[in-house]
Design a protein around this motif. Structure first.
Motif, PDB file in Angstrom:
ATOM      1  N   GLU A  64      17.912  83.026 -75.502  1.00  0.00           N
ATOM      2  CA  GLU A  64      17.146  83.132 -76.750  1.00  0.00           C
ATOM      3  C   GLU A  64      17.847  82.434 -77.905  1.00  0.00           C
ATOM      4  N   SER A  65      19.175  82.267 -77.796  1.00  0.00           N
ATOM      5  CA  SER A  65      19.904  81.616 -78.895  1.00  0.00           C
ATOM      6  C   SER A  65      19.425  80.188 -79.102  1.00  0.00           C
ATOM      7  N   GLY A  66      18.932  79.539 -78.029  1.00  0.00           N
ATOM      8  CA  GLY A  66      18.352  78.206 -78.171  1.00  0.00           C
ATOM      9  C   GLY A  66      19.350  77.082 -78.226  1.00  0.00           C
ATOM     10  N   ALA A  67      20.605  77.374 -78.531  1.00  0.00           N
ATOM     11  CA  ALA A  67      21.610  76.327 -78.622  1.00  0.00           C
ATOM     12  C   ALA A  67      21.962  75.835 -77.230  1.00  0.00           C
ATOM     13  N   MET A  68      22.336  74.557 -77.130  1.00  0.00           N
ATOM     14  CA  MET A  68      22.713  74.013 -75.833  1.00  0.00           C
ATOM     15  C   MET A  68      23.843  74.829 -75.231  1.00  0.00           C
ATOM     16  N   ARG A  69      24.806  75.207 -76.093  1.00  0.00           N
ATOM     17  CA  ARG A  69      25.903  76.031 -75.579  1.00  0.00           C
ATOM     18  C   ARG A  69      25.350  77.342 -75.024  1.00  0.00           C
ATOM     19  N   GLY A  70      24.327  77.893 -75.717  1.00  0.00           N
ATOM     20  CA  GLY A  70      23.745  79.145 -75.255  1.00  0.00           C
ATOM     21  C   GLY A  70      23.045  78.988 -73.920  1.00  0.00           C
ATOM     22  N   VAL A  71      22.350  77.856 -73.741  1.00  0.00           N
ATOM     23  CA  VAL A  71      21.661  77.617 -72.476  1.00  0.00           C
ATOM     24  C   VAL A  71      22.678  77.543 -71.339  1.00  0.00           C
ATOM     25  N   ILE A  72      23.760  76.824 -71.596  1.00  0.00           N
ATOM     26  CA  ILE A  72      24.807  76.707 -70.575  1.00  0.00           C
ATOM     27  C   ILE A  72      25.397  78.081 -70.277  1.00  0.00           C
ATOM     28  N   GLN A  73      25.756  78.808 -71.350  1.00  0.00           N
ATOM     29  CA  GLN A  73      26.394  80.098 -71.169  1.00  0.00           C
ATOM     30  C   GLN A  73      25.465  81.103 -70.497  1.00  0.00           C
ATOM     31  N   SER A  74      24.149  81.013 -70.804  1.00  0.00           N
ATOM     32  CA  SER A  74      23.200  81.971 -70.233  1.00  0.00           C
ATOM     33  C   SER A  74      23.202  81.888 -68.717  1.00  0.00           C
ATOM     34  N   MET A  75      23.528  80.696 -68.205  1.00  0.00           N
ATOM     35  CA  MET A  75      23.553  80.530 -66.758  1.00  0.00           C
ATOM     36  C   MET A  75      24.953  80.719 -66.181  1.00  0.00           C
ATOM     37  N   ASN A  76      25.992  80.524 -67.011  1.00  0.00           N
ATOM     38  CA  ASN A  76      27.339  80.390 -66.482  1.00  0.00           C
ATOM     39  C   ASN A  76      28.145  81.680 -66.556  1.00  0.00           C
ATOM     40  N   VAL A  77      28.335  82.214 -67.765  1.00  0.00           N
ATOM     41  CA  VAL A  77      29.263  83.338 -67.923  1.00  0.00           C
ATOM     42  C   VAL A  77      28.795  84.582 -67.165  1.00  0.00           C
ATOM     43  N   PRO A  78      27.578  85.091 -67.403  1.00  0.00           N
ATOM     44  CA  PRO A  78      27.183  86.293 -66.657  1.00  0.00           C
ATOM     45  C   PRO A  78      27.065  86.059 -65.155  1.00  0.00           C
ATOM     46  N   LEU A  79      26.786  84.812 -64.740  1.00  0.00           N
ATOM     47  CA  LEU A  79      26.699  84.542 -63.306  1.00  0.00           C
ATOM     48  C   LEU A  79      27.987  84.940 -62.593  1.00  0.00           C
ATOM     49  N   HIS A  80      29.120  84.612 -63.204  1.00  0.00           N
ATOM     50  CA  HIS A  80      30.411  84.944 -62.590  1.00  0.00           C
ATOM     51  C   HIS A  80      30.554  86.460 -62.470  1.00  0.00           C
ATOM     52  N   ASP A  81      30.197  87.168 -63.539  1.00  0.00           N
ATOM     53  CA  ASP A  81      30.348  88.620 -63.520  1.00  0.00           C
ATOM     54  C   ASP A  81      29.372  89.264 -62.524  1.00  0.00           C
ATOM     55  N   SER A  99      22.570  90.081 -71.448  1.00  0.00           N
ATOM     56  CA  SER A  99      23.411  89.036 -72.029  1.00  0.00           C
ATOM     57  C   SER A  99      22.832  87.652 -71.736  1.00  0.00           C
ATOM     58  N   ARG A 100      22.377  87.444 -70.505  1.00  0.00           N
ATOM     59  CA  ARG A 100      21.780  86.150 -70.150  1.00  0.00           C
ATOM     60  C   ARG A 100      20.544  85.878 -70.995  1.00  0.00           C
ATOM     61  N   ALA A 101      19.760  86.898 -71.216  1.00  0.00           N
ATOM     62  CA  ALA A 101      18.542  86.719 -72.022  1.00  0.00           C
ATOM     63  C   ALA A 101      18.886  86.352 -73.459  1.00  0.00           C
ATOM     64  N   ALA A 102      19.910  87.005 -74.004  1.00  0.00           N
ATOM     65  CA  ALA A 102      20.313  86.704 -75.382  1.00  0.00           C
ATOM     66  C   ALA A 102      20.852  85.279 -75.486  1.00  0.00           C
ATOM     67  N   TRP A 103      21.634  84.842 -74.489  1.00  0.00           N
ATOM     68  CA  TRP A 103      22.117  83.460 -74.504  1.00  0.00           C
ATOM     69  C   TRP A 103      20.937  82.492 -74.509  1.00  0.00           C
TER      70      TRP A 103
END
Length: 702
Positions: free
Chosen positions: A478-495, A472-476
């Motif tokens: 790869e999305s390239g969007a700023m939101r994706g960069v933030i999410q790639s570090m944030n959402v899966p980190l919690h899980d 999931s982090r890799a896909a975030w």
């Protein structure tokens, strides 16, 4: 029918000693000719008219040297004439004061307006059995008038909910409540409440000596409506499309058109406010306007007689969608509180347009709206309702497989996950993932993988979960969007932090949660900050740092409360209860679990409910309440089986040990019977038992 005349008479009676020359009531209700207003006042004063002299001159001559209070009662249909008379009296007669009753101000110099409020009503339709219903004016009036009409009338506990509903739905309007109370001669309170959808047919039969317009509810509203200009009537009809209040901007966007020019909206709306047909809410903030339910129902009947209703709903749907699309990106940033409040204000309007979209073919916009609202529904605790809308709008387009369907499936799976309905999560997430893979949508792929990773975490398959979160982090990323960069570090980190915590690797969990927290703080995302603080609380609790854990949970709770994130307020109460349990402070643990259940129960949040029932069962077991412990444990087991959600392994050992303590206090047969009773109880009864049955001795601990 709000009681202006009665209030004015009471005020005047209290002032008799203040005005040595008298207090006089001038009844204008039946007068139709504005030119006769001065004569009506003279008649009330007992002063004869003078041939050859204008009545206003006779009146001013009489009043000039007197200290008098005049009550001009019922001015709205004679407003201009009453205003002219009042202005003349005030200018010429320094010791004369006036009290006027009207649906709108006279708009003259020196006038002070007092808006007569509706009677106070109970704050919720869910009647609290312990509430003092006599504390509410509307309830007292209903009971008093019901007894006048049926001397044998008494309000039983079973009537409380119905009487509360009657008073609330009638907006606390005295006339409407009095008319409803007259029906107790032939209907029960429950029957009266059930018939309020057709209130204009129901609320008739007022006293014969009352004004004609006070003998039925329809006549009272007809009286006000008929005094409006044509363009005011047009706007009033169109405003009934809003069930949940509205702003000036919404009215301009939706109600302007033939018969109601955009440039005139402000003046027409202001006029309806002045005439007390539209109420103003929150004057200290951006004003919102609202129609009383009775007035809205009246206007809806008029609107249905025109060809405008569908067009107004289409325009309202488009406007609501624009508001939700504007708000959704802000729900992860520093202004999320403001935008959550904005969506809360419009929630009733969202509901009406979603229902309309399903019934009238607006399926695509309805689906888009439900997707944009999904995070709002999650944060503000509308989990079951949000799922219902998402599932209904998805079902309306069963063959569709576009990105919007994928987003809706992810949103539905997220709400199902937070409800604890893990059986529903996997098919929703897998179907969404397939759609996103077909469209090479990396953001969607990341969300689908994350949901499946959370599911694997719950079932204890940590290896699979870790892999899914990494993907999931890799896909975030790869999305390239700023939101994706933030999410790639944030959402899966919690899980990932949750998995590390479950494994007992508290050092790794602390690092992961702290990293996620720093990202959320950098972007002002209070929702995520709340979650990460709770995660750090779990780490500190597991590591034995109880004071630090309490501080983290309390900070998370307080931030959640400031955001209106009631669900996380409740979960933090639950976490604090678990912390108190670990320290064997059973009284505190029980109190905290009940605080959480106060929210989870009415919200129908099954995941929260089951955890509270289990926690309270453990507290009861160690507090000498063995029978209650067995009952609550049985109810929780039944709920978990229905949810197909096993208890996490980290909790199962402590739970079994506590129930063994309870089992030692009862015979095996008694323990099993009480447990079976809990399984049969049903969720509402189990919640009531948990909230109202206090453990026998909170000082006893194993």
């Amino acid at each position: 029918g709000v009681g202006k005349s009665r209030l004015a008479i009471e005020v005047a009676a209290d002032l008799l000693a203040v005005f040595p020359d008298g207090v006089f009531d001038v009844d204008l209700a039946t007068l139709t000719d504005p030119a006769l207003v001065p004569q009506q006042v003279l008649s009330a004063l007992g002063v004869p008219t003078e041939p050859g002299r204008a009545d206003i001159d006779t009146l001013l001559g009489y009043l000039k040297r007197r200290h008098i209070l005049l009550v001009l009662d019922g001015c709205e249909h004679l407003n201009a004439a009453c205003g002219e008379l009042a202005q003349s009296v005030l200018a010429s007669c320094p010791n004369v004061s006036l009290v006027t009753t009207s649906r709108e101000p006279l708009e003259i110099h020196g006038e002070v307006t007092w808006r007569v409020p509706s009677l106070t009503v109970p704050p919720t339709t869910e009647a609290d059995p312990s509430a003092d219903m006599a504390a509410y004016d509307a309830v007292r009036l209903f009971i008093d008038r019901a007894k006048q009409n049926n001397p044998g009338f008494t309000i039983e506990q079973s009537d409380v909910a119905s009487v509360t509903q009657i008073c609330r739905r009638l907006g606390g309007i005295p006339l409407a409540i009095e008319l409803a109370a007259r029906k107790v001669k032939v209907l029960s309170c429950e029957q009266i409440a059930a018939r309020l959808d057709d209130r204009f047919r129901l609320l008739t039969g007022g006293a014969r000596n009352a004004l004609k317009r006070h003998q039925t509810l329809r006549a009272a509203v007809d009286w006000s409506f008929e005094l409006l200009s044509d363009d005011e009537r047009t706007l009033f009809r169109r405003l009934t499309v809003f069930p949940g209040g509205f702003t000036l901007e919404a009215v301009e966007a939706i109600c302007s058109g033939p018969g109601c020019d955009l440039m005139d909206i402000l003046d027409r709306l202001g006029s309806l406010v002045d005439k007390s047909l539209v109420g103003v809410e929150e004057p200290s903030r951006k004003p919102r306007f609202r129609l009383l339910e009775t007035l809205r129902q009246y206007g809806r009947e008029l609107l249905r007689e025109t060809a405008e209703e569908d067009d107004l709903h289409r325009r309202l749907l488009a406007w609501c969608l624009a508001q939700a699309e504007r708000a959704e990106p802000e729900l992860k940033g520093p202004e999320q509180g403001t935008f959550l409040d904005l969506l809360e204000d419009e929630h009733d309007n969202f509901r009406i347009v979603l229902a309309w979209a399903l019934e009238h073919g607006g399926h695509e916009d309805g689906l888009r709206l439900s997707v944009e609202l999904s995070r709002f529904w999650l944060v503000r605790g509308y989990l079951a309702e949000g799922r219902r809308w998402l599932e209904a709008t998805l079902a309306a387009q069963p063959q569709a497989n576009g990105r919007e369907q994928g987003r809706a499936l992810i949103a539905a799976s997220t709400l199902a996950w937070h409800q604890g309905d893990y059986v529903a999560v996997e098919p929703l997430a897998r179907r969404a993932l397939q759609i996103f893979q077909n469209h090479d949508d990396q953001v969607g792929i990341a969300e689908g993988l994350c949901r499946l990773g959370e599911l694997a975490t719950m079932t204890g398959d940590h290896a699979a979960a870790w892999d899914l979160f990494d993907r999931s982090r890799a896909a975030w990323a790869e999305s390239g969007a700023m939101r994706g960069v933030i999410q790639s570090m944030n959402v899966p980190l919690h899980d990932l932090g949750t998995i590390a915590c479950e494994r007992g690797d508290y050092a790794a969990a602390r690092a992961l949660f702290n990293e996620a927290l720093a990202i959320a703080q950098e972007h002002g995302n209070t929702v995520d900050i709340v979650h990460h603080l709770s995660g750090l609380g779990h780490v500190e609790r597991g590591d034995g740092h109880f004071a630090a854990a309490q501080a983290r949970y309390e900070e998370s709770r307080d931030r959640a409360r400031s955001l209106g994130y009631k669900r996380m307020v409740a979960f933090n109460h639950q976490y604090l209860a678990a912390l108190a349990w670990v320290q064997r402070d059973l009284g505190q643990a029980g109190a905290r679990y009940r605080e959480a259940l106060d929210y989870f129960g009415p919200a129908g949040d099954e995941l929260g409910i089951v955890r509270c029932l289990e926690g309270l069962a453990r507290v009861a077991a160690l507090s000498g309440g063995a029978a209650q412990a067995a009952y609550l444990a049985g109810a929780a087991e039944e709920l978990r089986e229905r949810m197909r959600s096993p208890m996490p392994p980290s909790e199962a050992g402590n739970h079994a040990t506590a129930l063994q303590v309870a089992g030692d206090q009862l015979s095996e047969a008694d323990f099993n019977e009480r447990k079976a009773e809990g399984r049969r109880a049903g969720l509402p009864q189990a919640v009531r038992a948990a909230l109202h049955e206090i453990a026998a001795d909170p000082t006893r601990a194993a």
